[in-house]
Design a protein around this motif. Structure first.
Motif, PDB file in Angstrom:
ATOM      1  N   GLY A 116     -32.121 -17.563 -44.904  1.00 40.47           N
ATOM      2  CA  GLY A 116     -33.231 -18.071 -44.129  1.00 40.47           C
ATOM      3  C   GLY A 116     -33.665 -19.446 -44.586  1.00 40.47           C
ATOM      4  O   GLY A 116     -33.137 -20.010 -45.537  1.00 40.47           O
ATOM      5  N   ALA A 117     -34.655 -19.978 -43.878  1.00 41.29           N
ATOM      6  CA  ALA A 117     -35.161 -21.314 -44.176  1.00 41.29           C
ATOM      7  C   ALA A 117     -36.629 -21.400 -43.801  1.00 41.29           C
ATOM      8  O   ALA A 117     -37.175 -20.531 -43.124  1.00 41.29           O
ATOM      9  CB  ALA A 117     -34.365 -22.349 -43.388  1.00 41.29           C
ATOM     10  N   ARG A 118     -37.252 -22.466 -44.280  1.00 35.66           N
ATOM     11  CA  ARG A 118     -38.600 -22.814 -43.857  1.00 35.66           C
ATOM     12  C   ARG A 118     -38.737 -24.330 -43.912  1.00 35.66           C
ATOM     13  O   ARG A 118     -37.962 -25.013 -44.585  1.00 35.66           O
ATOM     14  CB  ARG A 118     -39.668 -22.103 -44.665  1.00 35.66           C
ATOM     15  CG  ARG A 118     -39.754 -22.462 -46.117  1.00 35.66           C
ATOM     16  CD  ARG A 118     -40.856 -21.633 -46.741  1.00 35.66           C
ATOM     17  NE  ARG A 118     -40.937 -21.855 -48.170  1.00 35.66           N
ATOM     18  CZ  ARG A 118     -41.729 -21.195 -48.963  1.00 35.66           C
ATOM     19  NH1 ARG A 118     -42.509 -20.251 -48.467  1.00 35.66           N
ATOM     20  NH2 ARG A 118     -41.784 -21.432 -50.241  1.00 35.66           N
ATOM     21  N   ALA A 119     -39.730 -24.840 -43.216  1.00 34.11           N
ATOM     22  CA  ALA A 119     -39.866 -26.287 -43.057  1.00 34.11           C
ATOM     23  C   ALA A 119     -41.041 -26.847 -43.848  1.00 34.11           C
ATOM     24  O   ALA A 119     -41.946 -26.121 -44.244  1.00 34.11           O
ATOM     25  CB  ALA A 119     -40.033 -26.617 -41.582  1.00 34.11           C
ATOM     26  N   LEU A 120     -40.996 -28.155 -44.004  1.00 32.08           N
ATOM     27  CA  LEU A 120     -42.063 -28.985 -44.577  1.00 32.08           C
ATOM     28  C   LEU A 120     -42.515 -28.564 -45.963  1.00 32.08           C
ATOM     29  O   LEU A 120     -43.596 -28.015 -46.090  1.00 32.08           O
ATOM     30  CB  LEU A 120     -43.239 -29.055 -43.610  1.00 32.08           C
ATOM     31  CG  LEU A 120     -42.912 -29.613 -42.235  1.00 32.08           C
ATOM     32  CD1 LEU A 120     -44.099 -29.478 -41.332  1.00 32.08           C
ATOM     33  CD2 LEU A 120     -42.412 -31.022 -42.306  1.00 32.08           C
ATOM     34  N   PRO A 121     -41.837 -28.835 -47.004  1.00 31.32           N
ATOM     35  CA  PRO A 121     -40.507 -29.431 -47.068  1.00 31.32           C
ATOM     36  C   PRO A 121     -39.441 -28.379 -46.779  1.00 31.32           C
ATOM     37  O   PRO A 121     -39.655 -27.187 -46.972  1.00 31.32           O
ATOM     38  CB  PRO A 121     -40.395 -29.932 -48.502  1.00 31.32           C
ATOM     39  CG  PRO A 121     -41.276 -29.026 -49.293  1.00 31.32           C
ATOM     40  CD  PRO A 121     -42.404 -28.645 -48.357  1.00 31.32           C
ATOM     41  N   ASN A 122     -38.312 -28.843 -46.312  1.00 32.05           N
ATOM     42  CA  ASN A 122     -37.234 -27.938 -45.934  1.00 32.05           C
ATOM     43  C   ASN A 122     -36.685 -27.226 -47.165  1.00 32.05           C
ATOM     44  O   ASN A 122     -36.424 -27.845 -48.188  1.00 32.05           O
ATOM     45  CB  ASN A 122     -36.111 -28.701 -45.239  1.00 32.05           C
ATOM     46  CG  ASN A 122     -36.575 -29.302 -43.936  1.00 32.05           C
ATOM     47  OD1 ASN A 122     -37.547 -28.850 -43.352  1.00 32.05           O
ATOM     48  ND2 ASN A 122     -35.876 -30.313 -43.478  1.00 32.05           N
ATOM     49  N   GLU A 123     -36.533 -25.918 -47.030  1.00 35.17           N
ATOM     50  CA  GLU A 123     -35.986 -25.091 -48.103  1.00 35.17           C
ATOM     51  C   GLU A 123     -35.094 -24.024 -47.499  1.00 35.17           C
ATOM     52  O   GLU A 123     -35.327 -23.584 -46.370  1.00 35.17           O
ATOM     53  CB  GLU A 123     -37.107 -24.388 -48.885  1.00 35.17           C
ATOM     54  CG  GLU A 123     -38.013 -25.302 -49.654  1.00 35.17           C
ATOM     55  CD  GLU A 123     -39.092 -24.518 -50.377  1.00 35.17           C
ATOM     56  OE1 GLU A 123     -38.945 -24.320 -51.591  1.00 35.17           O
ATOM     57  OE2 GLU A 123     -40.053 -24.096 -49.715  1.00 35.17           O
ATOM     58  N   ALA A 124     -34.099 -23.611 -48.256  1.00 30.43           N
ATOM     59  CA  ALA A 124     -33.229 -22.495 -47.864  1.00 30.43           C
ATOM     60  C   ALA A 124     -33.350 -21.410 -48.929  1.00 30.43           C
ATOM     61  O   ALA A 124     -33.634 -21.693 -50.097  1.00 30.43           O
ATOM     62  CB  ALA A 124     -31.785 -22.963 -47.737  1.00 30.43           C
ATOM     63  N   HIS A 125     -33.130 -20.176 -48.507  1.00 33.50           N
ATOM     64  CA  HIS A 125     -33.258 -19.051 -49.432  1.00 33.50           C
ATOM     65  C   HIS A 125     -32.386 -17.900 -48.942  1.00 33.50           C
ATOM     66  O   HIS A 125     -32.094 -17.801 -47.746  1.00 33.50           O
ATOM     67  CB  HIS A 125     -34.725 -18.618 -49.503  1.00 33.50           C
ATOM     68  CG  HIS A 125     -35.022 -17.620 -50.570  1.00 33.50           C
ATOM     69  ND1 HIS A 125     -34.625 -17.784 -51.884  1.00 33.50           N
ATOM     70  CD2 HIS A 125     -35.687 -16.452 -50.530  1.00 33.50           C
ATOM     71  CE1 HIS A 125     -35.042 -16.747 -52.596  1.00 33.50           C
ATOM     72  NE2 HIS A 125     -35.687 -15.916 -51.788  1.00 33.50           N
ATOM     73  N   ALA A 126     -31.979 -17.052 -49.850  1.00 29.90           N
ATOM     74  CA  ALA A 126     -31.213 -15.844 -49.520  1.00 29.90           C
ATOM     75  C   ALA A 126     -31.936 -14.652 -50.135  1.00 29.90           C
ATOM     76  O   ALA A 126     -32.438 -14.740 -51.258  1.00 29.90           O
ATOM     77  CB  ALA A 126     -29.791 -15.944 -50.064  1.00 29.90           C
ATOM     78  N   TRP A 127     -31.994 -13.560 -49.399  1.00 36.68           N
ATOM     79  CA  TRP A 127     -32.631 -12.359 -49.909  1.00 36.68           C
ATOM     80  C   TRP A 127     -31.973 -11.133 -49.296  1.00 36.68           C
ATOM     81  O   TRP A 127     -31.069 -11.232 -48.480  1.00 36.68           O
ATOM     82  CB  TRP A 127     -34.136 -12.382 -49.672  1.00 36.68           C
ATOM     83  CG  TRP A 127     -34.603 -12.353 -48.256  1.00 36.68           C
ATOM     84  CD1 TRP A 127     -34.920 -11.247 -47.512  1.00 36.68           C
ATOM     85  CD2 TRP A 127     -34.825 -13.482 -47.396  1.00 36.68           C
ATOM     86  NE1 TRP A 127     -35.326 -11.622 -46.258  1.00 36.68           N
ATOM     87  CE2 TRP A 127     -35.285 -12.992 -46.155  1.00 36.68           C
ATOM     88  CE3 TRP A 127     -34.682 -14.857 -47.548  1.00 36.68           C
ATOM     89  CZ2 TRP A 127     -35.595 -13.815 -45.093  1.00 36.68           C
ATOM     90  CZ3 TRP A 127     -34.997 -15.683 -46.485  1.00 36.68           C
ATOM     91  CH2 TRP A 127     -35.449 -15.168 -45.275  1.00 36.68           C
ATOM     92  N   ILE A 128     -32.455  -9.966 -49.700  1.00 36.46           N
ATOM     93  CA  ILE A 128     -31.889  -8.696 -49.271  1.00 36.46           C
ATOM     94  C   ILE A 128     -32.946  -7.936 -48.485  1.00 36.46           C
ATOM     95  O   ILE A 128     -34.115  -7.908 -48.871  1.00 36.46           O
ATOM     96  CB  ILE A 128     -31.457  -7.859 -50.487  1.00 36.46           C
ATOM     97  CG1 ILE A 128     -30.367  -8.606 -51.227  1.00 36.46           C
ATOM     98  CG2 ILE A 128     -30.965  -6.490 -50.079  1.00 36.46           C
ATOM     99  CD1 ILE A 128     -30.469  -8.458 -52.682  1.00 36.46           C
ATOM    100  N   GLN A 129     -32.507  -7.335 -47.409  1.00 37.68           N
ATOM    101  CA  GLN A 129     -33.423  -6.568 -46.562  1.00 37.68           C
ATOM    102  C   GLN A 129     -32.807  -5.194 -46.333  1.00 37.68           C
ATOM    103  O   GLN A 129     -31.637  -5.080 -45.985  1.00 37.68           O
ATOM    104  CB  GLN A 129     -33.582  -7.303 -45.238  1.00 37.68           C
ATOM    105  CG  GLN A 129     -34.764  -6.924 -44.449  1.00 37.68           C
ATOM    106  CD  GLN A 129     -34.946  -7.899 -43.294  1.00 37.68           C
ATOM    107  OE1 GLN A 129     -34.497  -9.027 -43.333  1.00 37.68           O
ATOM    108  NE2 GLN A 129     -35.592  -7.440 -42.264  1.00 37.68           N
ATOM    109  N   GLY A 130     -33.609  -4.178 -46.563  1.00 41.96           N
ATOM    110  CA  GLY A 130     -33.165  -2.816 -46.306  1.00 41.96           C
ATOM    111  C   GLY A 130     -34.071  -2.167 -45.282  1.00 41.96           C
ATOM    112  O   GLY A 130     -34.893  -2.825 -44.651  1.00 41.96           O
TER     113      GLY A 130
END
Length: 144
Positions: free
Chosen positions: A99-113
């Motif tokens: 996933g990502a989010r803006a201002l400032p731009n960031e990316a991330h990875a996580w686990i969803q169950g």
């Protein structure tokens, strides 16, 4: 008297060993093209969902397995991929989310169950994380 070996004391050791092996696979494995990883993870759809407590233990073991001497990057993408791989080897399913989010731009990875999330500690209502890729996609029910 010799100490007794129980499954309760053996399980964490097995989980830790599995986390170390899967982390060693995830470090170079996350560099494969994303369509290849998605296709490989599609096998996990057939497995039953992981229990939250077991998934949490595997995730914590993957975090603890990061060696302090390693000079390279072992962050959210590698740890979350190692967790998904380890649970897959246990014939359990979770989803790997990028996933990502803006201002400032960031990316991330996580686990969803089913009903839980691991590796996504920040709950910022102003800058929420937006899932861009979920693999394997949760199985759909017939008729949906």
């Amino acid at each position: 008297m010799a100490p007794r070996h129980t499954t309760a004391s053996a399980a964490p050791l097995l989980v830790c060993a599995l986390a170390v092996i899967c982390l060693a696979l995830a470090i170079p494995g996350h560099r494969f093209p994303l369509p290849w990883l998605m296709r490989a993870m599609s096998v996990l759809r057939r497995f039953p969902p992981a229990e939250p407590d077991f998934a949490r233990r595997v995730h914590e073991a993957a975090l603890a397995a990061r060696p302090s001497w390693w000079g390279g990057r072992i962050a959210c993408m590698e740890v979350s991929l190692a967790t998904v791989l380890a649970l897959g080897l246990c014939r359990r399913r979770v989803s790997w989310v990028l996933g990502a989010r803006a201002l400032p731009n960031e990316a991330h990875a996580w686990i969803q169950g089913d009903g839980f999330t691991l590796g996504l500690d920040e709950d910022d209502p102003v800058r929420p994380w937006t899932p861009l890729l979920i693999t394997p996609e949760p199985p759909t029910r017939k008729g949906e």
